[in-house]
Scaffold this active site. Structure first.
Site, PDB file in Angstrom:
ATOM      1  N   ARG A  39       0.908  -1.154  -0.052  1.00  0.00           N
ATOM      2  CA  ARG A  39      -0.018  -0.038  -0.021  1.00  0.00           C
ATOM      3  C   ARG A  39       0.862   1.431   0.193  1.00  0.00           C
ATOM      4  O   ARG A  39       0.340   2.462  -0.312  1.00  0.00           O
ATOM      5  CB  ARG A  39      -0.876  -0.117   1.142  1.00  0.00           C
ATOM      6  CG  ARG A  39      -0.344   0.219   2.563  1.00  0.00           C
ATOM      7  CD  ARG A  39      -1.378   0.129   3.787  1.00  0.00           C
ATOM      8  NE  ARG A  39      -0.741   0.283   5.009  1.00  0.00           N
ATOM      9  CZ  ARG A  39      -0.386  -0.760   5.639  1.00  0.00           C
ATOM     10  NH1 ARG A  39      -0.659  -1.944   5.221  1.00  0.00           N
ATOM     11  NH2 ARG A  39       0.155  -0.554   6.993  1.00  0.00           N
ATOM     12  N   CYS A 130      14.281  -0.214  22.785  1.00  0.00           N
ATOM     13  CA  CYS A 130      14.916   1.172  22.890  1.00  0.00           C
ATOM     14  C   CYS A 130      15.134   1.430  23.997  1.00  0.00           C
ATOM     15  O   CYS A 130      16.241   2.124  24.624  1.00  0.00           O
ATOM     16  CB  CYS A 130      13.965   2.266  22.418  1.00  0.00           C
ATOM     17  SG  CYS A 130      12.237   2.089  22.888  1.00  0.00           S
ATOM     18  N   GLY A 161       8.106   6.118  21.081  1.00  0.00           N
ATOM     19  CA  GLY A 161       8.078   4.552  21.184  1.00  0.00           C
ATOM     20  C   GLY A 161       6.972   3.898  20.777  1.00  0.00           C
ATOM     21  O   GLY A 161       7.146   2.758  20.510  1.00  0.00           O
ATOM     22  N   HIS A 242      13.686   9.033  25.483  1.00  0.00           N
ATOM     23  CA  HIS A 242      13.334   8.153  26.692  1.00  0.00           C
ATOM     24  C   HIS A 242      14.269   8.709  27.763  1.00  0.00           C
ATOM     25  O   HIS A 242      15.511   8.922  27.640  1.00  0.00           O
ATOM     26  CB  HIS A 242      13.547   6.663  26.553  1.00  0.00           C
ATOM     27  CG  HIS A 242      12.516   6.222  25.462  1.00  0.00           C
ATOM     28  ND1 HIS A 242      11.469   7.054  25.096  1.00  0.00           N
ATOM     29  CD2 HIS A 242      12.380   4.917  24.915  1.00  0.00           C
ATOM     30  CE1 HIS A 242      10.936   6.070  24.538  1.00  0.00           C
ATOM     31  NE2 HIS A 242      11.273   4.870  24.292  1.00  0.00           N
TER      32      HIS A 242
END
EC number: 1.2.1.11
Length: 343
Positions: A39, A130, A161, A242
């Site tokens: 797509r 992560c 995230g 983070h």
């Protein structure tokens, strides 16, 4: 002669970041190919000053490609990574699909670079979660010096995230609050704007979430299986970056000053630790940067040989795209991979 590199999931946040970092770091690629689902075929993505047209992953021939940076999600990776690896193309996968496979190396170059040699078993290398990536960059040099017994970490994880949908939800909810519109929670289980959610990923039988389990399992796999790790993972209304409050208990004595000196000279670490207003790093300042920033280094007097740290990094870079590119650089620099064109 350079390498041919494919980026799968090139239209996503991390995929776009991978393309950007390949260009920034001058990775020795003669050709870079952008891949995604059918797509997205024909969509244009940026690669430096060039524009790449996205090709369909399921019809692409990997037999002439050397490295595939995979950021298309766990289900896609489970289906395609073994097929890609079987064609002699090394997959560096950003999902959790292969991290806990004993035959797949889980690698952070500053921490366990030698593990990368194990890629030949399946031609797959796993990128860590992560939040784990930045944590182990900070823990590794301290573990080498004083041997870590136990780690207690609380994460403050940005909405990126959770992908573009997470970022869009924070934006739309924040706007709704200011204009007094109804606040809708779709991506997250509760409102994220001006709020925090102590829940990332699915719940497990012991009450932990899968995100918290990942931090424990991946730290043990990359650093030392004897380390005890406990984690509370929290989603916060920050777009990128983070943060982690880390409490460490060591076997041997270590002072805050010793830790500061060790981390200052360690790869990937950048210490910003002034005991004054603003003398520390926040996720806003870490966004767009490659380093793992460490602040608030201090001794914990409640345990023997204890330290507290504040660790911050850009989760889209060190937590994902940058680490994947660094793994690819390891393969090249250690001459573990010959370019197929050259062969």
């Amino acid at each position: 002669m350079g390498y041919k590199v494919a980026v799968a999931g090139a239209t996503g946040n991390v995929g776009r970041e991978m393309l950007s970092i390949l260009d920034e770091r001058g990775f020795p690629a003669d050709e870079v190919v952008a891949l995604a689902s059918r797509r997205s075929q024909g969509t244009e993505v940026a690669f430096g000053d060039k524009t790449l047209k996205v090709q369909a992953l399921d019809t692409y021939d990997f037999s002439t490609t050397d490295i595939c940076l995979m950021s298309a999600g766990g289900d896609i990776s489970k289906q395609w990574s073994p097929k890609i690896g079987a064609q002699g193309c090394v997959v560096i996968d950003n999902s959790s699909a292969w991290r806990y496979d004993a035959e797949v190396p889980l690698v952070v170059p500053e921490v366990n670079a030698e593990a990368v040699r194990g890629f030949t078993k399946k031609y797959i290398i796993a990128n860590p979660n992560c939040s784990t990536a930045q944590l182990v960059v900070a823990l590794k040099p301290l573990h080498d010096h004083a041997t870590i017994k136990r780690v207690v970490v609380s994460t403050y994880q940005s909405v990126s995230g959770a992908g573009k949908e997470g970022m869009d939800e924070l934006f739309s909810q924040s706007r709704a609050v200011f204009v007094s519109d109804p606040v809708e929670a779709k991506k997250f289980t509760k409102r994220i704007a001006f709020n925090v959610i102590p829940h990332i990923d699915t719940f497990m039988e012991d009450g932990s979430t899968k995100e918290e389990w990942k931090v424990m399992a991946e730290t043990k796999k990359m650093l030392d299986p004897k380390i005890k790790v406990t984690c509370t993972a929290v989603r916060v209304p920050v777009f990128i970056g983070h943060s982690e409050a880390v409490n460490i208990e060591f076997e041997k004595p270590i002072t805050a000053e010793e830790a500061r000196d060790i981390l200052r000279s360690s790869p990937g670490c950048l210490v910003v630790d002034k005991r004054e207003n603003g003398g520390y790093i926040t996720p806003h300042e870490a966004a767009g940067e490659d380093a793992t920033y460490i602040s608030r280094i201090r001794e914990d007097i409640t345990v023997e040989n204890g330290l507290n740290l504040w660790v911050v990094a850009d989760n889209l870079r060190k937590g994902a795209a940058l680490n994947a590119v660094q793994i690819a650089e390891l393969l090249v620099n250690r001459k573990l991979l010959g370019a197929k064109k050259a062969a």
